[in-house]
Motif scaffolding. Structure first.
Motif, PDB file in Angstrom:
ATOM      1  N   SER A  19      51.546  37.935 -75.560  1.00 43.51           N
ATOM      2  CA  SER A  19      52.786  37.167 -75.505  1.00 43.51           C
ATOM      3  C   SER A  19      52.903  36.372 -74.204  1.00 43.51           C
ATOM      4  O   SER A  19      53.906  35.719 -73.984  1.00 43.51           O
ATOM      5  N   ASP A  20      51.885  36.454 -73.335  1.00 40.42           N
ATOM      6  CA  ASP A  20      51.909  35.685 -72.093  1.00 40.42           C
ATOM      7  C   ASP A  20      51.353  34.297 -72.371  1.00 40.42           C
ATOM      8  O   ASP A  20      50.157  34.123 -72.569  1.00 40.42           O
ATOM      9  N   PHE A  21      52.214  33.308 -72.374  1.00 39.94           N
ATOM     10  CA  PHE A  21      51.803  31.957 -72.733  1.00 39.94           C
ATOM     11  C   PHE A  21      51.029  31.259 -71.618  1.00 39.94           C
ATOM     12  O   PHE A  21      50.130  30.475 -71.875  1.00 39.94           O
ATOM     13  N   LEU A  22      51.361  31.548 -70.376  1.00 35.83           N
ATOM     14  CA  LEU A  22      50.756  30.823 -69.260  1.00 35.83           C
ATOM     15  C   LEU A  22      49.609  31.570 -68.593  1.00 35.83           C
ATOM     16  O   LEU A  22      48.931  31.015 -67.743  1.00 35.83           O
ATOM     17  N   ALA A  23      49.410  32.810 -68.954  1.00 35.17           N
ATOM     18  CA  ALA A  23      48.363  33.602 -68.296  1.00 35.17           C
ATOM     19  C   ALA A  23      47.638  34.465 -69.329  1.00 35.17           C
ATOM     20  O   ALA A  23      48.152  34.725 -70.414  1.00 35.17           O
ATOM     21  N   ASN A  24      46.426  34.892 -68.969  1.00 39.85           N
ATOM     22  CA  ASN A  24      45.694  35.836 -69.803  1.00 39.85           C
ATOM     23  C   ASN A  24      46.426  37.163 -69.826  1.00 39.85           C
ATOM     24  O   ASN A  24      47.092  37.534 -68.856  1.00 39.85           O
ATOM     25  N   ILE A  25      46.274  37.882 -70.917  1.00 43.39           N
ATOM     26  CA  ILE A  25      46.870  39.215 -70.965  1.00 43.39           C
ATOM     27  C   ILE A  25      45.995  40.181 -70.172  1.00 43.39           C
ATOM     28  O   ILE A  25      44.795  39.978 -69.999  1.00 43.39           O
ATOM     29  N   ASP A  26      46.621  41.224 -69.657  1.00 46.34           N
ATOM     30  CA  ASP A  26      45.961  42.273 -68.877  1.00 46.34           C
ATOM     31  C   ASP A  26      46.117  43.588 -69.648  1.00 46.34           C
ATOM     32  O   ASP A  26      46.981  44.409 -69.329  1.00 46.34           O
ATOM     33  N   PRO A  27      45.301  43.796 -70.668  1.00 42.20           N
ATOM     34  CA  PRO A  27      45.520  44.945 -71.549  1.00 42.20           C
ATOM     35  C   PRO A  27      45.045  46.279 -70.975  1.00 42.20           C
ATOM     36  O   PRO A  27      44.105  46.356 -70.192  1.00 42.20           O
ATOM     37  N   TYR A  28      45.766  47.325 -71.396  1.00 36.09           N
ATOM     38  CA  TYR A  28      45.353  48.705 -71.147  1.00 36.09           C
ATOM     39  C   TYR A  28      45.768  49.512 -72.367  1.00 36.09           C
ATOM     40  O   TYR A  28      46.513  49.028 -73.224  1.00 36.09           O
ATOM     41  N   VAL A  29      45.260  50.743 -72.456  1.00 34.04           N
ATOM     42  CA  VAL A  29      45.506  51.566 -73.637  1.00 34.04           C
ATOM     43  C   VAL A  29      46.082  52.912 -73.212  1.00 34.04           C
ATOM     44  O   VAL A  29      45.603  53.529 -72.265  1.00 34.04           O
ATOM     45  N   ILE A  30      47.115  53.341 -73.932  1.00 36.31           N
ATOM     46  CA  ILE A  30      47.653  54.689 -73.770  1.00 36.31           C
ATOM     47  C   ILE A  30      47.142  55.490 -74.958  1.00 36.31           C
ATOM     48  O   ILE A  30      47.450  55.175 -76.110  1.00 36.31           O
ATOM     49  N   LEU A  31      46.308  56.499 -74.674  1.00 36.47           N
ATOM     50  CA  LEU A  31      45.725  57.341 -75.712  1.00 36.47           C
ATOM     51  C   LEU A  31      46.538  58.626 -75.771  1.00 36.47           C
ATOM     52  O   LEU A  31      46.753  59.262 -74.728  1.00 36.47           O
ATOM     53  N   SER A  32      46.977  59.016 -76.959  1.00 35.20           N
ATOM     54  CA  SER A  32      47.746  60.255 -77.048  1.00 35.20           C
ATOM     55  C   SER A  32      47.305  61.099 -78.240  1.00 35.20           C
ATOM     56  O   SER A  32      47.033  60.587 -79.322  1.00 35.20           O
ATOM     57  N   TYR A  33      47.225  62.394 -77.960  1.00 37.06           N
ATOM     58  CA  TYR A  33      46.898  63.402 -78.977  1.00 37.06           C
ATOM     59  C   TYR A  33      47.862  64.555 -78.728  1.00 37.06           C
ATOM     60  O   TYR A  33      47.828  65.178 -77.653  1.00 37.06           O
ATOM     61  N   ARG A  34      48.768  64.790 -79.679  1.00 36.48           N
ATOM     62  CA  ARG A  34      49.842  65.787 -79.510  1.00 36.48           C
ATOM     63  C   ARG A  34      50.609  65.470 -78.229  1.00 36.48           C
ATOM     64  O   ARG A  34      51.021  64.343 -78.041  1.00 36.48           O
ATOM     65  N   SER A  35      50.730  66.411 -77.315  1.00 35.03           N
ATOM     66  CA  SER A  35      51.493  66.167 -76.082  1.00 35.03           C
ATOM     67  C   SER A  35      50.599  65.680 -74.937  1.00 35.03           C
ATOM     68  O   SER A  35      51.079  65.440 -73.837  1.00 35.03           O
ATOM     69  N   GLN A  36      49.302  65.528 -75.195  1.00 34.88           N
ATOM     70  CA  GLN A  36      48.374  65.070 -74.159  1.00 34.88           C
ATOM     71  C   GLN A  36      48.289  63.546 -74.177  1.00 34.88           C
ATOM     72  O   GLN A  36      48.229  62.946 -75.244  1.00 34.88           O
ATOM     73  N   GLU A  37      48.273  62.958 -72.986  1.00 33.83           N
ATOM     74  CA  GLU A  37      48.232  61.507 -72.906  1.00 33.83           C
ATOM     75  C   GLU A  37      47.334  61.067 -71.752  1.00 33.83           C
ATOM     76  O   GLU A  37      47.346  61.670 -70.688  1.00 33.83           O
ATOM     77  N   HIS A  38      46.552  60.023 -71.990  1.00 29.57           N
ATOM     78  CA  HIS A  38      45.713  59.416 -70.963  1.00 29.57           C
ATOM     79  C   HIS A  38      45.958  57.909 -70.992  1.00 29.57           C
ATOM     80  O   HIS A  38      46.296  57.350 -72.031  1.00 29.57           O
ATOM     81  N   LYS A  39      45.739  57.280 -69.842  1.00 28.68           N
ATOM     82  CA  LYS A  39      45.915  55.833 -69.745  1.00 28.68           C
ATOM     83  C   LYS A  39      44.622  55.222 -69.207  1.00 28.68           C
ATOM     84  O   LYS A  39      44.070  55.699 -68.217  1.00 28.68           O
ATOM     85  N   SER A  40      44.155  54.172 -69.877  1.00 27.06           N
ATOM     86  CA  SER A  40      42.936  53.491 -69.427  1.00 27.06           C
ATOM     87  C   SER A  40      43.247  52.639 -68.205  1.00 27.06           C
ATOM     88  O   SER A  40      44.410  52.433 -67.853  1.00 27.06           O
ATOM     89  N   THR A  41      42.213  52.109 -67.598  1.00 27.56           N
ATOM     90  CA  THR A  41      42.424  51.146 -66.527  1.00 27.56           C
ATOM     91  C   THR A  41      42.910  49.835 -67.145  1.00 27.56           C
ATOM     92  O   THR A  41      42.734  49.598 -68.338  1.00 27.56           O
ATOM     93  N   VAL A  42      43.523  49.005 -66.329  1.00 31.04           N
ATOM     94  CA  VAL A  42      43.997  47.708 -66.789  1.00 31.04           C
ATOM     95  C   VAL A  42      42.827  46.729 -66.719  1.00 31.04           C
ATOM     96  O   VAL A  42      42.189  46.589 -65.679  1.00 31.04           O
ATOM     97  N   ALA A  43      42.524  46.067 -67.824  1.00 32.26           N
ATOM     98  CA  ALA A  43      41.451  45.067 -67.875  1.00 32.26           C
ATOM     99  C   ALA A  43      42.069  43.735 -67.438  1.00 32.26           C
ATOM    100  O   ALA A  43      42.455  42.904 -68.260  1.00 32.26           O
ATOM    101  N   GLU A  44      42.187  43.568 -66.127  1.00 36.61           N
ATOM    102  CA  GLU A  44      42.887  42.407 -65.572  1.00 36.61           C
ATOM    103  C   GLU A  44      42.225  41.097 -65.964  1.00 36.61           C
ATOM    104  O   GLU A  44      41.028  40.913 -65.788  1.00 36.61           O
ATOM    105  N   GLY A  45      43.026  40.208 -66.508  1.00 35.59           N
ATOM    106  CA  GLY A  45      42.557  38.882 -66.878  1.00 35.59           C
ATOM    107  C   GLY A  45      41.568  38.862 -68.024  1.00 35.59           C
ATOM    108  O   GLY A  45      40.955  37.833 -68.295  1.00 35.59           O
ATOM    109  N   ALA A  46      41.416  39.970 -68.725  1.00 34.03           N
ATOM    110  CA  ALA A  46      40.412  40.050 -69.788  1.00 34.03           C
ATOM    111  C   ALA A  46      40.833  39.305 -71.046  1.00 34.03           C
ATOM    112  O   ALA A  46      40.016  39.054 -71.916  1.00 34.03           O
ATOM    113  N   GLY A  47      42.108  38.992 -71.153  1.00 33.04           N
ATOM    114  CA  GLY A  47      42.568  38.264 -72.320  1.00 33.04           C
ATOM    115  C   GLY A  47      42.524  39.108 -73.578  1.00 33.04           C
ATOM    116  O   GLY A  47      42.703  40.318 -73.548  1.00 33.04           O
TER     117      GLY A  47
END
Length: 151
Positions: A19-47
């Motif tokens: 949804s960023d019209f003027l810039a590349n998106i900086d995606p990351y992922v929140i992985l969850s299994y039951r009450s456990q959660e992990h967050k990936s690194t941010v792929a800065e400027g990866a679009g």
């Protein structure tokens, strides 16, 4: 009931709608299994086609059978944007032990909005206390096991 460790290798994504019209998106992922959660690194400027190549471990101790991957866009001056999510059913992984690199559809508001690629490996817990003679988990019902053995 599976018990052990689930390894999730987050590989990449493609075709993510940002949804960023003027810039590349900086995606990351929140992985969850039951009450456990992990967050990936941010792929800065990866679009819309980020690469992560990261591994995450989850402890499996019950019959929950879904892994949720929530893809977000990191924003510096506002709340992070939700890009979509993928839900992976784990029954086959628990039965077979592994699932090779596979692409899963990313969905937002019931609409396809890209793909995410992961590999899965389940390592069952081996041996140890509380196992019955067949290798399964021994169940305890508040004294039932003890009294049943007397017959």
């Amino acid at each position: 009931m599976p018990r052990g460790t689930l390894e999730v290798v987050l590989i990449s994504a493609k075709g993510l709608d940002g949804s960023d019209f003027l810039a590349n998106i900086d995606p990351y992922v929140i992985l969850s299994y039951r009450s456990q959660e992990h967050k990936s690194t941010v792929a800065e400027g990866a679009g819309s086609n980020p690469q992560w190549n990261e591994s995450f471990l989850f402890t499996v101790s019950d019959s929950a059978c879904e892994l949720n991957l929530k893809i977000m866009d990191k924003d510096n001056f506002s709340q992070d944007d939700f890009l979509g999510e993928a839900t992976i059913t784990l029954d086959a992984v628990f039965d077979e032990g592994s699932h090779p690199e596979t692409s899963y559809n990313v969905v937002k508001d019931k609409e396809y909005c890209g793909e995410i690629k992961v590999a899965l490996t389940f390592t069952a817990e081996r041996g140890g206390a509380g196992r019955d003679e067949y290798g399964g988990q021994e169940e305890s019902y508040g004294g039932w096991n003890e009294s049943a053995r007397d017959f």
